[in-house]
Design a protein around this motif. Structure first.
Motif, short mmCIF file in Angstrom:
data_model
loop_
_atom_site.label_atom_id
_atom_site.label_comp_id
_atom_site.label_asym_id
_atom_site.label_seq_id
_atom_site.Cartn_x
_atom_site.Cartn_y
_atom_site.Cartn_z
N ILE A 176 -1.83 -7.16 7.82
CA ILE A 176 -1.34 -5.95 7.14
C ILE A 176 -0.53 -5.18 8.17
CG2 ILE A 176 -1.97 -3.79 6.01
CD1 ILE A 176 -4.56 -5.13 5.11
N TYR A 215 0.85 -1.18 0.00
CA TYR A 215 0.00 0.00 0.00
C TYR A 215 0.89 1.24 0.00
CZ TYR A 215 -3.38 -3.64 1.08
OH TYR A 215 -4.13 -4.79 1.03
N ARG A 225 3.56 -0.14 4.00
CA ARG A 225 2.44 -0.90 4.59
C ARG A 225 2.16 -2.07 3.66
NH1 ARG A 225 -1.84 -0.76 8.34
NH2 ARG A 225 -0.55 0.72 9.46
N ARG A 265 0.64 -6.11 2.92
CA ARG A 265 -0.22 -7.25 3.26
C ARG A 265 0.55 -8.52 3.00
NH1 ARG A 265 -4.59 -10.40 0.98
NH2 ARG A 265 -4.42 -9.33 -1.04
#
Length: 119
Positions: free
Chosen positions: A105, A32, A98, A100
């Motif tokens: 996450i 992210y 960030r 996953r």
């Protein structure tokens, strides 16, 4: 296990340029927002720049117009192009992402790369 590895730091004269890279590895399903932070001796860690997964960027006022953050999603790598460097930019630069991974996450950090701007 996710790992972030920075590279590209070094010693540069004022007005010079450097390009930092941060490569992610491990079991990664999605990356992210990623970002670069820096920490100078005796100072708190500060945000330099961030980039979202769809390319939206944000910069600290102190680096706007001089630094450019970008990412290559296929390579799982984020870059920081630093131009017109000043002695005040001297710091350890750290990559954050960030990510996953399996079942979670979470924020991951690299170990940092030293940038020294000096004549």
């Amino acid at each position: 296990q996710v790992q972030l590895v920075e590279s590209g730091g070094g010693l540069v004269q004022p007005g010079g340029s450097l390009r930092l890279s941060c490569a992610a590895s491990g079991t990664i399903f999605s990356i992210y927002t990623t970002g670069w932070y820096r920490q100078a001796p005796g100072k708190e860690r500060e945000l330099v720049a961030t980039i979202t997964s769809d390319g939206n960027t944000n910069y600290a006022d102190s680096v706007k117009g001089r630094f450019t953050i970008s990412r290559d999603n296929a390579k799982k790598t984020v870059y920081l192009q630093m131009n017109s460097l000043k002695p005040a930019d001297t710091a350890v630069y750290l990559c954050n992402a960030r990510i996953r991974t399996i079942g979670v996450i979470d924020d991951s950090w690299g170990q940092g790369t030293q940038v020294t701007v000096s004549s």
